[in-house]
Design a protein around this motif. Sequence first.
Motif, PDB file in Angstrom:
ATOM      1  N   ALA A 100       0.831  -1.202   0.000  1.00 48.30           N
ATOM      2  CA  ALA A 100       0.000   0.000   0.000  1.00 48.30           C
ATOM      3  C   ALA A 100       0.869   1.257   0.000  1.00 48.30           C
ATOM      4  CB  ALA A 100      -0.940  -0.004   1.204  1.00 48.30           C
ATOM      5  N   LEU A 101       1.932   1.214   0.771  1.00 50.08           N
ATOM      6  CA  LEU A 101       2.828   2.376   0.825  1.00 50.08           C
ATOM      7  C   LEU A 101       3.492   2.616  -0.522  1.00 50.08           C
ATOM      8  CD1 LEU A 101       4.151   4.587   2.497  1.00 50.08           C
ATOM      9  CD2 LEU A 101       5.880   2.929   3.223  1.00 50.08           C
ATOM     10  N   MET A 102       3.962   1.549  -1.163  1.00 52.91           N
ATOM     11  CA  MET A 102       4.591   1.697  -2.475  1.00 52.91           C
ATOM     12  C   MET A 102       3.598   2.186  -3.510  1.00 52.91           C
ATOM     13  SD  MET A 102       7.835   1.207  -2.532  1.00 52.91           S
ATOM     14  CE  MET A 102       7.996   1.115  -4.312  1.00 52.91           C
ATOM     15  N   ALA A 103       2.366   1.664  -3.477  1.00 56.86           N
ATOM     16  CA  ALA A 103       1.345   2.102  -4.432  1.00 56.86           C
ATOM     17  C   ALA A 103       1.047   3.585  -4.255  1.00 56.86           C
ATOM     18  CB  ALA A 103       0.080   1.269  -4.256  1.00 56.86           C
ATOM     19  N   GLU A 120      12.715   1.808  -7.897  1.00 57.11           N
ATOM     20  CA  GLU A 120      11.505   1.480  -7.156  1.00 57.11           C
ATOM     21  C   GLU A 120      11.688   0.164  -6.406  1.00 57.11           C
ATOM     22  OE1 GLU A 120       8.589   1.591 -10.214  1.00 57.11           O
ATOM     23  OE2 GLU A 120       8.527   3.776 -10.300  1.00 57.11           O
ATOM     24  N   ARG A 121      12.419  -0.774  -7.021  1.00 51.28           N
ATOM     25  CA  ARG A 121      12.734  -2.022  -6.333  1.00 51.28           C
ATOM     26  C   ARG A 121      13.617  -1.751  -5.110  1.00 51.28           C
ATOM     27  NH1 ARG A 121      15.857  -5.221 -10.076  1.00 51.28           N
ATOM     28  NH2 ARG A 121      14.244  -4.467 -11.487  1.00 51.28           N
ATOM     29  N   ALA A 122      14.533  -0.784  -5.248  1.00 53.19           N
ATOM     30  CA  ALA A 122      15.428  -0.447  -4.138  1.00 53.19           C
ATOM     31  C   ALA A 122      14.657   0.131  -2.961  1.00 53.19           C
ATOM     32  CB  ALA A 122      16.494   0.537  -4.618  1.00 53.19           C
ATOM     33  N   ARG A 136      11.600  -0.567  -2.131  1.00 54.81           N
ATOM     34  CA  ARG A 136      10.916  -1.677  -1.473  1.00 54.81           C
ATOM     35  C   ARG A 136      11.901  -2.503  -0.632  1.00 54.81           C
ATOM     36  NH1 ARG A 136       6.219  -4.424  -1.714  1.00 54.81           N
ATOM     37  NH2 ARG A 136       5.417  -3.171  -3.440  1.00 54.81           N
ATOM     38  N   VAL A 137      13.115  -2.712  -1.176  1.00 57.73           N
ATOM     39  CA  VAL A 137      14.121  -3.459  -0.415  1.00 57.73           C
ATOM     40  C   VAL A 137      14.429  -2.741   0.894  1.00 57.73           C
ATOM     41  CG1 VAL A 137      16.549  -4.129  -0.391  1.00 57.73           C
ATOM     42  CG2 VAL A 137      15.155  -4.614  -2.397  1.00 57.73           C
ATOM     43  N   LEU A 138      14.603  -1.422   0.834  1.00 57.94           N
ATOM     44  CA  LEU A 138      14.906  -0.662   2.041  1.00 57.94           C
ATOM     45  C   LEU A 138      13.757  -0.736   3.044  1.00 57.94           C
ATOM     46  CD1 LEU A 138      16.646   2.433   0.423  1.00 57.94           C
ATOM     47  CD2 LEU A 138      17.711   0.791   1.977  1.00 57.94           C
ATOM     48  N   LEU A 139      12.541  -0.694   2.554  1.00 58.40           N
ATOM     49  CA  LEU A 139      11.396  -0.836   3.453  1.00 58.40           C
ATOM     50  C   LEU A 139      11.391  -2.215   4.101  1.00 58.40           C
ATOM     51  CD1 LEU A 139       8.608   0.863   1.306  1.00 58.40           C
ATOM     52  CD2 LEU A 139       9.575   1.749   3.426  1.00 58.40           C
ATOM     53  N   ASP A 140      11.703  -3.236   3.318  1.00 56.52           N
ATOM     54  CA  ASP A 140      11.649  -4.606   3.826  1.00 56.52           C
ATOM     55  C   ASP A 140      12.699  -4.880   4.896  1.00 56.52           C
ATOM     56  OD1 ASP A 140       9.510  -5.234   2.248  1.00 56.52           O
ATOM     57  OD2 ASP A 140      10.666  -6.225   0.675  1.00 56.52           O
ATOM     58  N   VAL A 141      13.872  -4.241   4.779  1.00 57.84           N
ATOM     59  CA  VAL A 141      14.945  -4.527   5.743  1.00 57.84           C
ATOM     60  C   VAL A 141      14.954  -3.548   6.900  1.00 57.84           C
ATOM     61  CG1 VAL A 141      16.394  -5.575   3.970  1.00 57.84           C
ATOM     62  CG2 VAL A 141      16.692  -3.152   4.504  1.00 57.84           C
ATOM     63  N   GLY A 142      13.961  -2.697   6.996  1.00 53.15           N
ATOM     64  CA  GLY A 142      13.903  -1.775   8.116  1.00 53.15           C
ATOM     65  C   GLY A 142      14.487  -0.417   7.834  1.00 53.15           C
ATOM     66  N   GLN A 170      23.441  -4.864  -5.089  1.00 54.32           N
ATOM     67  CA  GLN A 170      23.345  -6.268  -5.471  1.00 54.32           C
ATOM     68  C   GLN A 170      21.927  -6.792  -5.348  1.00 54.32           C
ATOM     69  OE1 GLN A 170      26.577  -7.859  -2.955  1.00 54.32           O
ATOM     70  NE2 GLN A 170      27.602  -8.443  -4.851  1.00 54.32           N
ATOM     71  N   ARG A 171      21.195  -6.290  -4.365  1.00 52.44           N
ATOM     72  CA  ARG A 171      19.810  -6.752  -4.188  1.00 52.44           C
ATOM     73  C   ARG A 171      18.921  -6.367  -5.353  1.00 52.44           C
ATOM     74  NH1 ARG A 171      18.179  -7.747   1.111  1.00 52.44           N
ATOM     75  NH2 ARG A 171      16.143  -8.166   0.178  1.00 52.44           N
ATOM     76  N   VAL A 172      19.245  -5.293  -6.038  1.00 52.28           N
ATOM     77  CA  VAL A 172      18.416  -4.859  -7.166  1.00 52.28           C
ATOM     78  C   VAL A 172      19.031  -5.244  -8.507  1.00 52.28           C
ATOM     79  CG1 VAL A 172      17.445  -2.952  -5.847  1.00 52.28           C
ATOM     80  CG2 VAL A 172      19.455  -2.555  -7.261  1.00 52.28           C
ATOM     81  N   GLY A 173      20.069  -6.102  -8.458  1.00 52.96           N
ATOM     82  CA  GLY A 173      20.628  -6.611  -9.703  1.00 52.96           C
ATOM     83  C   GLY A 173      21.738  -5.796 -10.300  1.00 52.96           C
ATOM     84  N   LEU A 174      22.303  -4.882  -9.525  1.00 54.56           N
ATOM     85  CA  LEU A 174      23.418  -4.073 -10.019  1.00 54.56           C
ATOM     86  C   LEU A 174      24.683  -4.572  -9.353  1.00 54.56           C
ATOM     87  CD1 LEU A 174      24.033  -1.464 -11.743  1.00 54.56           C
ATOM     88  CD2 LEU A 174      24.011  -0.218  -9.584  1.00 54.56           C
ATOM     89  N   PRO A 175      25.726  -4.923 -10.127  1.00 53.07           N
ATOM     90  CA  PRO A 175      26.970  -5.403  -9.503  1.00 53.07           C
ATOM     91  C   PRO A 175      27.506  -4.394  -8.510  1.00 53.07           C
ATOM     92  CG  PRO A 175      27.021  -5.771 -11.863  1.00 53.07           C
ATOM     93  CD  PRO A 175      25.807  -4.928 -11.592  1.00 53.07           C
ATOM     94  N   ALA A 176      27.837  -4.869  -7.318  1.00 54.83           N
ATOM     95  CA  ALA A 176      28.302  -3.965  -6.258  1.00 54.83           C
ATOM     96  C   ALA A 176      29.620  -3.319  -6.601  1.00 54.83           C
ATOM     97  CB  ALA A 176      28.423  -4.718  -4.933  1.00 54.83           C
ATOM     98  N   THR A 177      30.388  -3.979  -7.468  1.00 59.93           N
ATOM     99  CA  THR A 177      31.704  -3.432  -7.811  1.00 59.93           C
ATOM    100  C   THR A 177      31.618  -2.375  -8.883  1.00 59.93           C
ATOM    101  OG1 THR A 177      31.984  -5.222  -9.412  1.00 59.93           O
ATOM    102  CG2 THR A 177      32.882  -5.561  -7.200  1.00 59.93           C
TER     103      THR A 177
END
Length: 1014
Positions: free
Chosen positions: A914-917, A942-944, A946-952, A962-969
Motif C-alpha cells: 500500500a505504501l509503495m502504491a 523502485e525495487r530499491a 521496497r528493499v529498504l522498506l523490507d529490511v527496516g 546487489q539486491r536490485v541486480g546491479l553489480p556492487a563493484t
Amino acid sequence: MTVATTTSAVRLNAATITQYLNSQPSLTPEKRRVVLLRAAPVWEGPAQLPWGAGRHARIAVGPSPLAVYELVLAHQAADATGPEVLVVLTDREEAELGPDLLAKVHRQRVSAVNIWDVVREAFGADATDHWLSEENWASEALLDATPPGGWPQLAGGALSRREALAALAMRRLGIGRYAPDADPGQMAGAGGLDVHALLRWSLQPGGPDRYLSLRAPERAGLARFLGEDDQVGLTGRALVSLVDAEHGPDAVAFGLVCGALWRDTELPDAAGGRRTRGRRRADEGSAAGGESVDAEDYRARGRAERWFGDEPPAHGAALDQLAASFGRACEEFVSALLLSGRSEFDESAAAARKMSHIALDRADSLIRQFGAERAARSSALLAAGLEARFAAVGQALTDKDPQQVTRSVGALDDHALAKEPDARTRIARAGMALRLAQWLAGDPPVASGNVAAAIGRQIAETGWVDLALEHIEAGGESEPALQSAYDSLCASVRAHRREIDRNFAHALATWTADGGTPGTMLAVETFLPRVVAPVVKAGDRGVLLLVLDGMNAAIASELGEELREHWVEYDPLADAKDAARRRAMAAALPTLTAVSRTSLFAAKLTSGAQTDEKRAFPAHRFWGDAKAAAFHKDDLRAHAAGDSFGPGLLTALNDEQTHVAVVLNTIDDRLAKEQKLGDGAWRLSDIGQLRELLRYAALQGRAVILTSDHGHVVDRHGARLEAEVPLSARHRVPGGPLAESEVLLTGPRVVVPPTESASSGTRGGEVVALWDADSRYTAQKAGYHGGASLAEVAIPVLAFLPFGAQPPKGWRELGDQRPSWWRLDGQAAEPGHTVATVGAVTGEHAEARPAASPSKQAGGSPSTGKAAKEAVEIVASRDSLFDMVLVPTEEEALLSVAAVAPDEADQSASPHDALMAALLASEIYQVQVQVLARKRELPRMERAVRVLLDVGGTLPMTALAQRVGLPATRGAEGFCAVLRQLLNYDGAQVLETLPDGRTLRLNTGLLKGQFELD
C-alpha cells in the motif's frame, strides 16, 4: 621577414640567429655567403650553429671594421673550408665598413634583426599584440628559452602577452610540459600555468632555484607578469616575493600558516581595512595592562610578514588581503593533494602524499616559529586544528553535554586530515566514546533476570559496549583533554559492565546448580541440531561452518558489519517463536576450547581434543547421506605452491555435497601473544584465510555460519589473584573462601575431570571461576578465557547467504543489527528500526534486536491473531532488561510477527504494498521522476525503495546494489546518488548516507510526509 634599418646593438642568442637564417630563402647552399647582423660583438655560443635542413653556420664577432673585413675575405677565399654561411655579429655602422665590403655580404648591408618578428614566427602567429611588444626584456628571453621542439604553435592569429609570457614562465620554471619529469606525450599549453601549477613548482626540488638563476631583467619581468596575471594574481605575487626572499621551498607551508593567521581577514575598506583596526585593538589592550583575545595572532602576523622580504609585495590592508588570498590558495592546493594522495589507482598519488606531508610538517614548524599556535587551532587543514577538535571532544565528554559531544565528534570528519590513516583510527575512537556516552546516558540496568536474557543482551547490546570500549582502550591518545575524558568515561563504563557481569555470574551459578538445562535457549550442545541440521535437511545447499576460536560478541559485531556489505544475514534458528534477531548461545563450562568446542562438534556436553572433534562431527545422524568433515589449523596449510589450503580441505570445499566445518585460531592465538594496540578493529582480513574460505562459499552458494566455542576478555587493567591450584587463567579448583571476583559453578554443565573437581564420580563437577574481566590467576597475557563473564560465556551465532540465494525454510532475513545508541548523529532510532529489547516473558529469551521485516525469499508474510498479540505483549512487557521499551505500532507488530511465525501466516498483502502504491501514484513523486537524470533506472530504483522498506530502512550501498541486480563493484555509488535525487524532495533527507560513507538509511516518516502519503 620584416627588417628594421635602425635598432640598437643587442646581444643575439642562438635561437635568434637560427630563426633569422631560416627566414632567408636566398641563403642557398650553392654559394658561400657572409651575413652581417647588427648586434653586440659578443658570442658565447658554439662556433658552429645548426640551422635549416642539416646545414651549419659559423658564428664570429667583428668589433672593428678591420676585423669584419678580414673575416669576410677569409670566408670567401678560394681555399676556404667549413660551413658555407658565416654570420658576423658587429655593432659597426655601414659607413665605417664601406661600399666595397658591403658588396661582398648578404643583402649588401648590415642586417638588423627585428626580434619580435622572429618571436612571432616561432609561435606560428600572424602578429603580436602591442602589450607584448612593450616587454623589451621578453623578446630575447623567448628566443633564448625556445624548447627543442619549438614553442606551441598558434596556427595564425595574434600572439598575446599572456600566451607568450605564460609559455616563457612555464619553460623557465619547469612547469607543465616543461617540467623535468613531464610526459612528452602530454604537452600543456599556456593554460597549464595556474595557481596550483605554481605552488606545485615551488615544492619541486630545485624549482625556486630556476627562477633565482635568471638574469635580473627577465626575473623582474616574470615577477611583474605573475603578480598581474588574472589566473595566478595575488598568489603569484606572494609566491615570487617569497622566492626572492629565499623562502621558495617553504612557500606552501608558509601559506598554510597564513591561512590560519588571516582566516577572518575582510576586504580592505575605505577606512583602512580590518587589519589596521585589529592592530589598534591589540595595542590599546597592551596599553591598558591586558591584551585582547587576538593580540597573539597579530604578533604572529608581524613575524610572518617579515618572510616576504625587505620589500614586501604590499603594505597595510593590501598585505592582509594578499596574505589571506595566498593562504586560501595554499589550503585549497594541499587539500587537493590530500585527496589525490588517497587514490589507489592514480600513479601520482605517492608524489601527492609526499608533497602534502612535506608542506604540513613544515607548516607545523613555522607555527611554532611565528608563535601562531592559537590561530592554528582554528585551521581546518593544519594538524593543530585537528588536535584542537580532539580537545573539544574531550571537553564535551568531560562536561557530559550530549549535544556538544555529538557536534564535536561530527566536526572531526570535517577536517581535511580526517581521512589520513592515523586520524581515521583516532576519529573512530572518538565515535566509540560518543556511543558509550549515549549508552550510559540511557542509564542501562545491570540486572539481566536470567542467563538467557543476559546472553541475548550480550549479542544485542553489551557486546557492542565491549567493542566500543576495546577500540578506545586499544589506542593511545596524545591529546591531554581527550585522554583524561577517555579515562573517566571508560572507568564509568567498566564499572557498569562489572556490575552486569556480577549479576550474570550469580544467575549463571544458580542456573548451573539447578541443572543447566538450556530449554529453548541455544547452547553449544544444541547448536548443530537446531541451527545446522535444518539446513542439511532442506538439501538445497551445503554448509560452511566457521568456528572462530575465541571470538566474542564484540568481534562478531564488527565482523558482521563488514560481512553484511556483501552477504545477506539471517536468523537461522528455524524453530524459534520470537522475533528474528542475531543469535547467541551459551558455552559449556568452563569456557575452554577442550570443553566448549568439543561439546559443539559432538552436540553434547563433553571434553576432548581435535581428534575427538574430527570423529564426532561427521557421525551425526542428521547428515543423512551427505558427507561432513571438520578441519583444523594443520589442514589449512597448503602443500603445493598456489594452493589456498591443504588437499583434504580443498577437496571438501570443492565438493558441493560435503558440509564443511573449519576452525580458525587467529583470535585465540592472539590472546596468548600480543594485544592489539593503536587500532583495536578486527576485520575479515585479520582472520587468517577467512576471506578465501568465504570466496569458496560464495562461488558454491553455501550457507555460511560463523560462531565460536567461547568468548574472551582482554587484559587492559588486569590484576592477578593468588590461587593454590589454578586450572587456567580464569578458573581454579574449588576450595577455600571465594574472593569478591569469583563465583562457584557446579552441576552437570561444568565439564571437568574428577581430579579437577571437588566432587568425584560424576560427569558434572564444580569449579571456581572469575567473573570480573580484570582478574586472572596466571601470568599476564593479552587476553584470557575460562571464566564466567558474559564476554566468555555468550557465543555469537551469525548466519549468511550470498545475495539472491533462496534461504532455507524458517530462516528470516535480518535488518540493521546495531543498537539505537550506536548512531553518531545524536538521534534516537526510528520506530520499528531498532527495538530496545524483548522482555523475558518466557524466562528463556530476552534480547535486544531489530524488529525484522518479512522476507519474500523466506516465504514470510504478515499474520494476525494469537502470534501478533503475543508479539505486542512481549515487547510491551515491563519485565524488560531495559528501562526504555519501544512499543511498536500495529503495522510494526505485524511485520515482526511475519518473521516470528511464517508457517501460520495468511496470504494478506504486505503493508509496504500500500505504501509503495501510494508513493508511485503521488504527484510529487511523478514530478521527481521527470527531473530524474537516469530514467532508465526507474524500475530498479523502485525495487530499491521496497528493499529498504523490507529490511527496516538501513542497508550498505553495495548490498542494496546487489539486491536490485546491479553489480556492487560497478556503479553502486552512482546508483545510490540518483536514488537520493529521486527521494530527497525539497532538500529533505528522506534517504541519507550515514557517517560511515557507505550505508544508506531510508526515513519512512519523512518519506510519507514529503510525498504526502497517508
